[in-house]
Design a protein around this motif. Structure first.
Motif, PDB file in Angstrom:
ATOM      1  N   UNK A 151       0.864  -1.188   0.000  1.00 35.19           N
ATOM      2  CA  UNK A 151       0.000   0.000   0.000  1.00 35.19           C
ATOM      3  C   UNK A 151       0.895   1.232   0.000  1.00 35.19           C
ATOM      4  N   UNK A 152       0.994   1.903  -1.164  1.00 39.97           N
ATOM      5  CA  UNK A 152       1.938   3.013  -1.265  1.00 39.97           C
ATOM      6  C   UNK A 152       1.408   4.280  -0.603  1.00 39.97           C
ATOM      7  N   UNK A 153       0.129   4.300  -0.192  1.00 39.37           N
ATOM      8  CA  UNK A 153      -0.338   5.431   0.615  1.00 39.37           C
ATOM      9  C   UNK A 153       0.461   5.491   1.917  1.00 39.37           C
ATOM     10  N   UNK A 154       0.772   4.310   2.463  1.00 36.85           N
ATOM     11  CA  UNK A 154       1.455   4.241   3.762  1.00 36.85           C
ATOM     12  C   UNK A 154       2.944   3.965   3.626  1.00 36.85           C
ATOM     13  N   UNK A 155       3.321   3.122   2.672  1.00 38.39           N
ATOM     14  CA  UNK A 155       4.699   2.637   2.636  1.00 38.39           C
ATOM     15  C   UNK A 155       5.450   2.994   1.355  1.00 38.39           C
ATOM     16  N   UNK A 156       4.809   3.701   0.423  1.00 37.63           N
ATOM     17  CA  UNK A 156       5.489   4.039  -0.817  1.00 37.63           C
ATOM     18  C   UNK A 156       6.408   5.244  -0.668  1.00 37.63           C
ATOM     19  N   UNK A 157       7.428   5.298  -1.503  1.00 35.95           N
ATOM     20  CA  UNK A 157       8.315   6.462  -1.530  1.00 35.95           C
ATOM     21  C   UNK A 157       7.590   7.617  -2.201  1.00 35.95           C
TER      22      UNK A 157
END
Length: 365
Positions: free
Chosen positions: A268-274
Motif C-alpha cells: 500500500x503506497x499510501x502508507x509505505x510508498x516512496x
C-alpha cells in the motif's frame, strides 16, 4: 473536442479577457500570481460548474464586483456549443447552453470534458481520503449525468439526516422518522457505490499498462476501491450504527467515507510508498483518466496542465509530453523553458502579466 474561445468578465483578477485557442498546444506563461491559473479555473468551471480548488462562486468574482461572466465556445462532433456561466455573489449561478438557460447542472455535464492536472494532484495518494473521493466524483460526474443526480440526491439527504440526528436529543419524537431518511440515503448510496466500483475497475484496465511503461517495467500498479459499506448492506449498516450516529450527531457510515487504495506489488503506497512511487502513480492515474474519457465517450478531453511540468523530473516530463501530443492542451508555466522549446510542439503562446494577456506569435519548431 476543441475549446475554441474563452471570454471573461470580472472573473478573479480579470476585468475583461478574450482568448482564441489553437486546437493543439497552448502555453500561458508568466511570473507567479499573475492570473495564469485563473484562466484554467474559468475553463474548468465552464465544464463542471465547480472550481477545481473548491472555491465558492463569490470567491471567484472580481473584488468589488457583484457578478462575473464566463463564456466558452466548444466544438464537439462538428458542432459548436456556447456555454455561458453567470456567477453571482448571493444567488445561485445561472447557466445557458447555446443561449438557452438550463436548470440543472446535469444538462451541462458531458459537453466540455476536461482533465485538470496540478501539482496538488501529485499528492492525491498521500493526502486524505476526501481528495480521492473528490477525484472519483469529479470524473464520474463528467462521464455520467445520472451519477451526478445520484450524488446530489445523496448529499442532500445526508445533510438532512445529519440535521435530524442533532435535533433528536431535544425532540425524541423525531426518532421514528429516521427510517424514512435511511431508506432514501441507502437508495442513492447503493447507486454511488456500484458506479464507483465500476469506474475503478475500468480505470484499472488502463492504469496497469501506463504505469508499467512509466516505471520502465519495474512496477505494477493496482487501484483498489474501498467502500465504507457494500451496497447490499448499506441500509442494514445504517441501523447498526444508529446509536453511534445519535451520539456524534452525524452519519458515520456510507459512501461519503469511501477511499481508494494504490498497491505496487501488494504494498500500500499510501502508507509505505516512496515519494517517487506516489508521484509516478499519481501521474499514471491522470494519464489513465484521459484514456478512460476517450474510451467512454469516444472523444478526446481537453487537458489543463497547471505548472505541473516543473514538479516532474525529466523522465516523467518526457513520458507526459509524449502521451498528450494528440490532445488539445492548455499549459501554464513561469517561462518558456528549454525543455518545452526542445521537446514539445507549441502551437500558440500567451504571456500573462497582472491580469493582462498578450497573444504571442505562434511558435515553430
Amino acid at each position: 473536442m476543441i475549446l475554441k474561445s474563452l471570454e471573461l468578465n470580472n472573473f478573479r483578477n480579470y476585468e475583461t479577457l478574450k482568448l482564441n485557442f489553437d486546437a493543439g498546444t497552448n502555453i500561458l506563461y508568466g511570473d507567479n500570481a499573475q492570473g495564469k491559473t485563473n484562466i484554467l479555473e474559468s475553463v474548468y468551471v465552464s465544464g463542471t460548474t465547480k472550481s477545481h480548488k473548491g472555491s465558492k462562486d463569490r470567491d471567484m468574482i472580481r473584488f468589488g464586483c457583484e457578478e462575473s461572466h464566463i463564456r466558452t465556445v466548444v466544438e464537439k462532433n462538428g458542432l459548436d456549443y456556447q456555454i455561458d456561466m453567470h456567477l453571482k455573489k448571493n444567488k445561485s449561478k445561472g447557466i445557458a447552453v447555446n443561449r438557452v438557460p438550463i436548470k440543472r447542472a446535469a444538462e451541462l455535464f458531458g459537453i466540455l470534458n476536461l482533465v485538470f492536472f496540478s501539482p496538488e494532484d501529485l499528492n492525491i495518494i498521500k493526502n486524505g481520503p476526501s481528495e480521492r473521493r473528490r477525484f472519483l466524483d469529479l470524473e464520474l460526474c463528467q462521464l455520467d449525468s445520472v451519477y451526478l443526480l445520484h450524488l446530489s440526491g445523496y448529499n442532500k439527504i445526508l445533510n438532512q439526516r445529519n440535521r435530524l440526528l442533532k435535533d433528536i436529543p431535544f425532540h425524541r419524537e423525531l426518532l421514528d422518522t429516521l427510517d424514512v431518511w435511511d431508506v432514501q440515503l441507502a437508495n442513492y448510496g447503493c447507486k454511488i457505490i456500484e458506479a464507483r466500483k465500476d469506474f475503478v475497475s475500468k480505470l484499472n484496465q488502463i492504469v496497469y499498462d501506463i504505469h508499467r511503461k512509466l516505471s520502465g517495467g519495474r512496477e505494477e500498479l493496482l487501484l483498489s476501491y474501498e467502500p465504507d459499506t457494500e451496497a447490499a448492506e448499506f441500509e442494514e449498516r445504517l441501523k447498526n450504527v444508529r446509536e453511534r450516529d445519535l451520539k456524534f450527531g452525524q452519519t458515520t457510515a456510507g459512501p461519503h467515507r469511501d477511499d481508494l487504495s494504490f498497491f505496487i506489488w501488494d504494498i500500500d503506497i499510501r502508507k509505505f510508498g516512496s515519494q517517487g512511487q506516489q508521484r509516478t502513480s499519481a501521474l499514471s492515474l491522470k494519464l489513465s483518466e484521459i484514456q478512460l474519457v476517450k474510451h467512454s465517450i469516444h472523444e478526446t478531453p481537453i487537458l489543463l496542465l497547471d505548472d505541473v511540468l516543473s514538479e516532474l523530473d525529466s523522465n516523467r516530463q518526457n513520458f507526459l509530453l509524449n502521451s498528450i501530443h494528440d490532445i488539445q492542451t492548455i499549459i501554464t508555466c513561469t517561462g518558456l523553458d528549454e525543455f518545452v522549446k526542445n521537446r514539445f510542439q507549441i502551437n500558440k503562446v500567451f504571456k500573462v502579466v497582472e491580469g493582462h494577456v498578450s497573444d504571442v506569435k505562434n511558435q515553430e519548431e
